[in-house]
Scaffold this motif. Sequence first.
Motif, PDB file in Angstrom:
ATOM      1  N   ARG A  38     -29.375   4.644  -1.034  1.00  0.00           N
ATOM      2  CA  ARG A  38     -28.878   3.250  -1.427  1.00  0.00           C
ATOM      3  C   ARG A  38     -28.067   2.602   0.084  1.00  0.00           C
ATOM      4  O   ARG A  38     -27.785   3.366   0.903  1.00  0.00           O
ATOM      5  CB  ARG A  38     -27.969   3.125  -2.539  1.00  0.00           C
ATOM      6  CG  ARG A  38     -26.767   3.964  -2.494  1.00  0.00           C
ATOM      7  CD  ARG A  38     -26.057   3.921  -3.807  1.00  0.00           C
ATOM      8  NE  ARG A  38     -25.032   5.195  -3.674  1.00  0.00           N
ATOM      9  CZ  ARG A  38     -24.302   5.205  -4.478  1.00  0.00           C
ATOM     10  NH1 ARG A  38     -23.830   4.223  -5.210  1.00  0.00           N
ATOM     11  NH2 ARG A  38     -23.171   6.313  -4.581  1.00  0.00           N
ATOM     12  N   LEU A  39     -27.866   1.301  -0.023  1.00  0.00           N
ATOM     13  CA  LEU A  39     -27.172   0.886   1.184  1.00  0.00           C
ATOM     14  C   LEU A  39     -25.713   0.399   0.591  1.00  0.00           C
ATOM     15  O   LEU A  39     -25.801  -0.329  -0.474  1.00  0.00           O
ATOM     16  CB  LEU A  39     -27.488  -0.288   1.681  1.00  0.00           C
ATOM     17  CG  LEU A  39     -27.057  -1.018   2.816  1.00  0.00           C
ATOM     18  CD1 LEU A  39     -26.841  -0.091   3.977  1.00  0.00           C
ATOM     19  CD2 LEU A  39     -27.672  -2.339   3.183  1.00  0.00           C
ATOM     20  N   LYS A  40     -24.569   1.087   0.960  1.00  0.00           N
ATOM     21  CA  LYS A  40     -23.250   0.892   0.165  1.00  0.00           C
ATOM     22  C   LYS A  40     -22.545  -0.264   1.010  1.00  0.00           C
ATOM     23  O   LYS A  40     -22.664  -0.028   2.523  1.00  0.00           O
ATOM     24  CB  LYS A  40     -22.308   2.113   0.277  1.00  0.00           C
ATOM     25  CG  LYS A  40     -23.130   3.194  -0.584  1.00  0.00           C
ATOM     26  CD  LYS A  40     -22.121   4.365  -0.392  1.00  0.00           C
ATOM     27  CE  LYS A  40     -22.674   5.726  -1.497  1.00  0.00           C
ATOM     28  NZ  LYS A  40     -21.775   6.560  -1.167  1.00  0.00           N
ATOM     29  N   ILE A  41     -21.974  -1.169   0.666  1.00  0.00           N
ATOM     30  CA  ILE A  41     -21.490  -2.244   1.120  1.00  0.00           C
ATOM     31  C   ILE A  41     -19.844  -2.372   0.874  1.00  0.00           C
ATOM     32  O   ILE A  41     -19.584  -2.418  -0.325  1.00  0.00           O
ATOM     33  CB  ILE A  41     -22.230  -3.605   1.006  1.00  0.00           C
ATOM     34  CG1 ILE A  41     -23.674  -3.669   1.212  1.00  0.00           C
ATOM     35  CG2 ILE A  41     -21.239  -4.814   1.544  1.00  0.00           C
ATOM     36  CD1 ILE A  41     -24.548  -4.137   0.446  1.00  0.00           C
ATOM     37  N   THR A  42     -18.954  -2.298   1.682  1.00  0.00           N
ATOM     38  CA  THR A  42     -17.492  -2.413   1.624  1.00  0.00           C
ATOM     39  C   THR A  42     -16.830  -3.521   2.550  1.00  0.00           C
ATOM     40  O   THR A  42     -17.002  -3.518   3.542  1.00  0.00           O
ATOM     41  CB  THR A  42     -16.978  -1.064   1.879  1.00  0.00           C
ATOM     42  OG1 THR A  42     -17.389   0.022   1.374  1.00  0.00           O
ATOM     43  CG2 THR A  42     -15.320  -1.292   1.534  1.00  0.00           C
ATOM     44  N   LYS A  43     -16.667  -4.380   1.471  1.00  0.00           N
ATOM     45  CA  LYS A  43     -16.065  -5.715   2.301  1.00  0.00           C
ATOM     46  C   LYS A  43     -14.494  -5.601   2.298  1.00  0.00           C
ATOM     47  O   LYS A  43     -13.812  -5.495   1.150  1.00  0.00           O
ATOM     48  CB  LYS A  43     -16.403  -7.051   1.707  1.00  0.00           C
ATOM     49  CG  LYS A  43     -18.034  -7.254   1.766  1.00  0.00           C
ATOM     50  CD  LYS A  43     -18.422  -8.524   1.163  1.00  0.00           C
ATOM     51  CE  LYS A  43     -20.082  -8.826   1.612  1.00  0.00           C
ATOM     52  NZ  LYS A  43     -20.575  -9.981   1.046  1.00  0.00           N
ATOM     53  N   GLN A  44     -13.917  -5.723   3.223  1.00  0.00           N
ATOM     54  CA  GLN A  44     -12.395  -5.310   3.353  1.00  0.00           C
ATOM     55  C   GLN A  44     -11.804  -6.694   3.806  1.00  0.00           C
ATOM     56  O   GLN A  44     -12.063  -6.829   5.188  1.00  0.00           O
ATOM     57  CB  GLN A  44     -12.193  -4.232   4.422  1.00  0.00           C
ATOM     58  CG  GLN A  44     -10.347  -4.121   4.440  1.00  0.00           C
ATOM     59  CD  GLN A  44      -9.804  -3.677   3.240  1.00  0.00           C
ATOM     60  OE1 GLN A  44     -10.307  -2.713   2.690  1.00  0.00           O
ATOM     61  NE2 GLN A  44      -8.766  -4.267   2.717  1.00  0.00           N
ATOM     62  N   ILE A  54     -27.018  -1.373  -2.772  1.00  0.00           N
ATOM     63  CA  ILE A  54     -28.359  -1.859  -3.384  1.00  0.00           C
ATOM     64  C   ILE A  54     -29.257  -0.643  -3.486  1.00  0.00           C
ATOM     65  O   ILE A  54     -29.312   0.137  -1.980  1.00  0.00           O
ATOM     66  CB  ILE A  54     -28.740  -2.868  -2.443  1.00  0.00           C
ATOM     67  CG1 ILE A  54     -30.380  -3.370  -2.737  1.00  0.00           C
ATOM     68  CG2 ILE A  54     -28.962  -2.710  -1.115  1.00  0.00           C
ATOM     69  CD1 ILE A  54     -30.651  -4.759  -2.246  1.00  0.00           C
ATOM     70  N   GLU A  55     -29.756  -0.242  -4.370  1.00  0.00           N
ATOM     71  CA  GLU A  55     -30.743   0.906  -4.113  1.00  0.00           C
ATOM     72  C   GLU A  55     -31.806   0.650  -3.232  1.00  0.00           C
ATOM     73  O   GLU A  55     -32.502  -0.544  -3.428  1.00  0.00           O
ATOM     74  CB  GLU A  55     -31.397   0.869  -5.528  1.00  0.00           C
ATOM     75  CG  GLU A  55     -30.326   1.358  -6.773  1.00  0.00           C
ATOM     76  CD  GLU A  55     -29.702   2.838  -6.508  1.00  0.00           C
ATOM     77  OE1 GLU A  55     -30.324   3.844  -5.667  1.00  0.00           O
ATOM     78  OE2 GLU A  55     -28.499   2.866  -6.739  1.00  0.00           O
ATOM     79  N   LEU A  56     -32.228   1.466  -2.200  1.00  0.00           N
ATOM     80  CA  LEU A  56     -33.161   1.268  -1.282  1.00  0.00           C
ATOM     81  C   LEU A  56     -34.862   1.057  -1.613  1.00  0.00           C
ATOM     82  O   LEU A  56     -35.361   0.268  -1.382  1.00  0.00           O
ATOM     83  CB  LEU A  56     -33.217   2.654  -0.535  1.00  0.00           C
ATOM     84  CG  LEU A  56     -32.008   2.729   0.446  1.00  0.00           C
ATOM     85  CD1 LEU A  56     -32.197   4.035   1.698  1.00  0.00           C
ATOM     86  CD2 LEU A  56     -31.803   1.615   1.167  1.00  0.00           C
ATOM     87  N   GLU A  79     -31.159  -9.768   7.635  1.00  0.00           N
ATOM     88  CA  GLU A  79     -31.715 -10.226   6.251  1.00  0.00           C
ATOM     89  C   GLU A  79     -32.414  -9.410   5.428  1.00  0.00           C
ATOM     90  O   GLU A  79     -33.239  -9.106   5.963  1.00  0.00           O
ATOM     91  CB  GLU A  79     -32.123 -11.633   6.385  1.00  0.00           C
ATOM     92  CG  GLU A  79     -32.472 -12.351   5.131  1.00  0.00           C
ATOM     93  CD  GLU A  79     -33.326 -13.493   5.283  1.00  0.00           C
ATOM     94  OE1 GLU A  79     -32.889 -14.468   4.687  1.00  0.00           O
ATOM     95  OE2 GLU A  79     -34.367 -13.532   5.713  1.00  0.00           O
ATOM     96  N   ILE A  80     -31.716  -8.713   4.229  1.00  0.00           N
ATOM     97  CA  ILE A  80     -32.666  -7.871   3.413  1.00  0.00           C
ATOM     98  C   ILE A  80     -32.923  -8.891   2.007  1.00  0.00           C
ATOM     99  O   ILE A  80     -32.092  -9.449   1.206  1.00  0.00           O
ATOM    100  CB  ILE A  80     -31.719  -6.765   2.846  1.00  0.00           C
ATOM    101  CG1 ILE A  80     -31.367  -5.885   4.337  1.00  0.00           C
ATOM    102  CG2 ILE A  80     -32.167  -5.928   1.685  1.00  0.00           C
ATOM    103  CD1 ILE A  80     -30.358  -4.860   4.052  1.00  0.00           C
ATOM    104  N   ILE A  81     -34.259  -8.984   1.786  1.00  0.00           N
ATOM    105  CA  ILE A  81     -34.937  -9.531   0.626  1.00  0.00           C
ATOM    106  C   ILE A  81     -34.963  -8.321  -0.207  1.00  0.00           C
ATOM    107  O   ILE A  81     -35.710  -7.345   0.058  1.00  0.00           O
ATOM    108  CB  ILE A  81     -36.223 -10.226   1.012  1.00  0.00           C
ATOM    109  CG1 ILE A  81     -36.091 -10.931   2.198  1.00  0.00           C
ATOM    110  CG2 ILE A  81     -36.643 -10.806  -0.356  1.00  0.00           C
ATOM    111  CD1 ILE A  81     -34.951 -12.329   1.830  1.00  0.00           C
ATOM    112  N   SER A  82     -34.797  -8.238  -1.718  1.00  0.00           N
ATOM    113  CA  SER A  82     -34.853  -7.077  -2.418  1.00  0.00           C
ATOM    114  C   SER A  82     -35.073  -7.645  -3.642  1.00  0.00           C
ATOM    115  O   SER A  82     -35.331  -8.978  -4.012  1.00  0.00           O
ATOM    116  CB  SER A  82     -33.577  -6.376  -2.582  1.00  0.00           C
ATOM    117  OG  SER A  82     -32.561  -6.995  -3.390  1.00  0.00           O
ATOM    118  N   ALA A  83     -35.631  -6.610  -4.725  1.00  0.00           N
ATOM    119  CA  ALA A  83     -35.799  -6.917  -6.150  1.00  0.00           C
ATOM    120  C   ALA A  83     -34.640  -7.087  -6.896  1.00  0.00           C
ATOM    121  O   ALA A  83     -34.531  -6.871  -8.415  1.00  0.00           O
ATOM    122  CB  ALA A  83     -36.888  -5.977  -6.652  1.00  0.00           C
TER     123      ALA A  83
END
Length: 124
Positions: A38-44, A54-56, A79-83
């Motif tokens: 997955r891609l882990k996102i941390t907004k600080q 988001i699962e890859l 930009e990542i487009i996902s399901a």
Amino acid sequence: MNEEKTLLEFETYLFGLNTNKEGILKIPTEHYELTNQRLKITKQGVLTETKSDIELFKIKDINVTQKLKDKVMDVGDIEIISADESKPKLVLKRIKNPHEVREKIRSAVIAAREAAGVTYRYDL
């Protein structure tokens, strides 16, 4: 199931400023960790912190956008487009070496799809 391994860590590029992770006042930033799953996102923010991922295997397409001044600094938006139903479109802003990061994400997505046995059917 495979053990989750970190492949790449990167964050929003703010004109060469280093983020202060230990101090009281933190510079708002977005930190990303690409694993084999997955891609882990941390907004600080100054007062808040938000974590999501988001699962890859759900990623469909990846695009890079660079304006002229961004090309000079070698930064850009990915930009990542996902399901993914909660966030079908995700923009990673001001990423250093965006084309290189895009290719690493793309390779990880292909490997994650193969590991999960996921295929997409395209209508031509």
